[in-house]
Design a protein around this motif. Structure first.
Motif, short mmCIF file in Angstrom:
data_model
loop_
_atom_site.label_atom_id
_atom_site.label_comp_id
_atom_site.label_asym_id
_atom_site.label_seq_id
_atom_site.Cartn_x
_atom_site.Cartn_y
_atom_site.Cartn_z
N ASN A 187 -35.67 -37.45 33.90
CA ASN A 187 -35.03 -36.31 33.04
C ASN A 187 -33.61 -35.75 33.45
OD1 ASN A 187 -35.34 -35.08 35.60
ND2 ASN A 187 -36.99 -33.79 34.87
N ASN A 188 -32.91 -36.67 33.97
CA ASN A 188 -31.71 -36.51 34.43
C ASN A 188 -31.50 -35.11 35.09
OD1 ASN A 188 -30.98 -38.96 33.37
ND2 ASN A 188 -30.61 -38.37 31.38
N ASN A 189 -32.09 -34.74 35.98
CA ASN A 189 -32.10 -33.53 36.70
C ASN A 189 -32.27 -33.63 38.16
OD1 ASN A 189 -31.57 -30.90 36.91
ND2 ASN A 189 -32.71 -30.05 35.16
N VAL A 190 -31.98 -32.47 38.97
CA VAL A 190 -32.52 -32.43 40.27
C VAL A 190 -33.51 -31.33 40.56
CG1 VAL A 190 -30.36 -33.74 40.96
CG2 VAL A 190 -30.70 -31.13 40.69
N ASN A 191 -34.06 -31.39 41.53
CA ASN A 191 -34.92 -30.37 42.04
C ASN A 191 -34.52 -29.63 43.00
OD1 ASN A 191 -37.12 -28.62 42.86
ND2 ASN A 191 -38.60 -30.28 43.04
N LYS A 192 -33.93 -28.44 42.71
CA LYS A 192 -32.95 -27.66 43.71
C LYS A 192 -33.89 -27.16 44.73
CE LYS A 192 -29.49 -26.59 40.43
NZ LYS A 192 -28.60 -25.32 39.79
N ASP A 193 -35.19 -27.16 44.55
CA ASP A 193 -36.13 -26.24 45.71
C ASP A 193 -36.56 -27.55 46.62
OD1 ASP A 193 -36.25 -23.91 44.20
OD2 ASP A 193 -38.00 -24.80 42.96
N LYS A 194 -35.97 -28.66 46.57
CA LYS A 194 -36.31 -29.76 47.72
C LYS A 194 -35.18 -30.65 47.92
CE LYS A 194 -41.39 -30.41 46.19
NZ LYS A 194 -42.32 -31.43 45.75
N PRO A 195 -34.10 -29.99 48.61
CA PRO A 195 -33.18 -30.63 48.85
C PRO A 195 -33.56 -31.76 50.08
CG PRO A 195 -33.27 -28.48 50.35
CD PRO A 195 -34.23 -28.52 49.35
N LEU A 196 -32.83 -32.89 50.06
CA LEU A 196 -32.98 -33.82 50.94
C LEU A 196 -32.43 -33.51 52.43
CD1 LEU A 196 -31.68 -36.78 48.91
CD2 LEU A 196 -33.98 -36.28 49.30
N PRO A 197 -33.11 -34.07 53.48
CA PRO A 197 -32.35 -33.69 54.82
C PRO A 197 -30.98 -34.29 55.06
CG PRO A 197 -34.21 -35.26 54.94
CD PRO A 197 -34.29 -35.00 53.33
N GLY A 198 -30.21 -33.63 55.83
CA GLY A 198 -29.10 -34.44 56.22
C GLY A 198 -28.01 -33.91 55.28
N GLY A 199 -27.02 -34.72 55.35
CA GLY A 199 -25.98 -34.44 54.36
C GLY A 199 -24.87 -35.33 53.98
N LEU A 200 -23.91 -35.14 53.65
CA LEU A 200 -22.90 -36.32 53.61
C LEU A 200 -22.24 -36.78 54.47
CD1 LEU A 200 -20.36 -34.49 50.73
CD2 LEU A 200 -22.26 -36.39 50.34
N PRO A 201 -22.08 -38.17 54.87
CA PRO A 201 -21.54 -38.83 55.80
C PRO A 201 -20.39 -38.11 56.49
CG PRO A 201 -21.95 -40.44 54.17
CD PRO A 201 -22.07 -39.08 53.48
N ASP A 202 -19.97 -38.10 57.69
CA ASP A 202 -19.24 -37.27 58.45
C ASP A 202 -17.66 -37.70 57.78
OD1 ASP A 202 -21.20 -36.04 59.83
OD2 ASP A 202 -20.90 -37.37 61.52
N ILE A 203 -17.74 -38.83 57.56
CA ILE A 203 -16.43 -39.53 56.91
C ILE A 203 -15.82 -38.72 55.66
CG2 ILE A 203 -17.15 -41.32 55.60
CD1 ILE A 203 -14.89 -42.94 56.53
N CYS A 204 -16.74 -38.25 55.08
CA CYS A 204 -16.39 -37.29 53.76
C CYS A 204 -15.50 -36.07 54.10
CB CYS A 204 -17.74 -36.93 53.13
SG CYS A 204 -18.68 -38.34 52.49
N ASP A 205 -15.56 -35.75 55.33
CA ASP A 205 -14.98 -34.20 55.72
C ASP A 205 -13.52 -34.43 55.48
OD1 ASP A 205 -17.28 -33.11 56.49
OD2 ASP A 205 -17.23 -33.32 58.37
N SER A 206 -12.93 -35.45 55.99
CA SER A 206 -11.47 -35.48 55.72
C SER A 206 -11.11 -35.93 53.95
CB SER A 206 -11.10 -36.94 56.54
OG SER A 206 -11.66 -38.05 55.91
N PHE A 207 -11.93 -36.22 53.48
CA PHE A 207 -11.75 -36.46 51.98
C PHE A 207 -11.80 -35.09 51.26
CE2 PHE A 207 -13.48 -40.92 53.09
CZ PHE A 207 -12.24 -41.42 52.91
N LEU A 208 -12.72 -34.35 51.70
CA LEU A 208 -13.00 -33.24 50.96
C LEU A 208 -11.87 -32.39 51.29
CD1 LEU A 208 -16.75 -32.52 51.74
CD2 LEU A 208 -15.87 -32.78 49.83
N GLU A 209 -11.24 -32.13 52.42
CA GLU A 209 -10.04 -31.41 53.05
C GLU A 209 -8.89 -31.86 52.21
OE1 GLU A 209 -9.37 -31.90 57.12
OE2 GLU A 209 -10.99 -31.05 57.64
N LYS A 210 -8.71 -33.22 51.83
CA LYS A 210 -7.74 -33.67 50.96
C LYS A 210 -7.78 -33.16 49.69
CE LYS A 210 -5.91 -38.26 49.27
NZ LYS A 210 -6.20 -39.66 49.26
N TRP A 211 -9.16 -33.36 48.99
CA TRP A 211 -9.39 -32.78 47.49
C TRP A 211 -9.25 -31.22 47.37
CZ3 TRP A 211 -14.44 -36.34 47.91
CH2 TRP A 211 -14.07 -37.68 47.91
N LEU A 212 -9.65 -30.59 48.45
CA LEU A 212 -9.38 -29.21 48.35
C LEU A 212 -8.02 -28.83 48.38
CD1 LEU A 212 -12.30 -28.06 50.90
CD2 LEU A 212 -12.20 -27.58 48.43
#
Length: 224
Positions: A187-212
């Motif tokens: 259905n091309n959607n997500v279930n916001k009531d069931k988030p997956l455990p964990g998060g983005l890989p730690d390496i993404c933090d530096s990229f997010l800072e750059k994008w912000l």
């Protein structure tokens, strides 16, 4: 194999099977995409199964097509299982039609795909061009470098997670890894009531800072 040759000699079982699949591809394009093919040679071809939606890359397809002549234009609509190729001359497109019809190629995941080519009077260049961006929206090309992209890919753990099987799936032509929420393809959607455990890989933090920082220069930035 051109269907007009059927009356000249008896087709083998392999040729009959190929002809059925080519006709099926032709009917599928017309029924689902509104793409009409023609029985005579033109400069333009529609390549069924040779699309981004099948996991076939532009460079990969060009290498195959250019063996038959100079490709004047190649259009690969996003998420579609077909592409349009226009050769410099009709002779070259005829050569591709004869040589590449039924050709087996291997996609990015090593799966075999068979190409089916048909002539079209006019490739839908204008109709399939990406639409203009909304006012104020800007696309930042190459926001990460090739080396950063390699680091991101290497940071993804592709080993099977038995505790969280919904985060990783093998689709027909690609593998996917979900972060945040599981994406439901039915259905091309997500279930916001069931988030997956964990998060983005730690390496993404530096990229997010750059994008912000990039977002601070503009009113808004979207990352996909």
């Amino acid at each position: 194999m051109d269907s007009s040759h059927q009356s000249n000699y008896k087709l083998s079982k392999t040729e009959k099977k190929f002809l059925r699949k080519q006709i099926k591809a032709r009917h599928t394009l017309l029924r689902h995409e509104g793409i009409e093919t023609v029985s005579y040679a033109t400069q333009s071809l529609v390549v069924a199964n040779g699309g981004l939606g099948n996991g076939v890359s532009r460079n990969q397809l060009l290498l195959v097509l250019e063996k038959c002549g100079l490709v004047d234009a190649l259009l690969m609509p996003p998420n579609k299982p077909y592409s349009f190729a226009r050769y410099k001359t009709t002779e070259e497109s005829k050569r591709a039609y004869v040589t590449l019809n039924g050709k087996e190629v291997v996609d990015d995941l090593g799966q075999k795909i068979i190409l089916y080519l048909n002539f079209v009077e006019k490739a839908q260049w204008k109709e399939l061009r990406p639409q203009a961006l909304p006012p104020g929206l800007m696309v930042v090309e190459e926001i990460i470098s090739s080396s950063e992209e390699k680091m991101l890919l290497e940071s993804v753990d592709w080993t099977e997670d038995t505790d969280n099987q919904n985060s990783q799936k093998s689709l027909k032509h690609r593998r996917v890894k979900h972060f945040g929420y599981e994406f439901h393809y039915e259905n091309n959607n997500v279930n916001k009531d069931k988030p997956l455990p964990g998060g983005l890989p730690d390496i993404c933090d530096s990229f997010l800072e750059k994008w912000l920082r990039e977002a601070e220069k503009n009113s808004e930035v979207g990352i996909h």
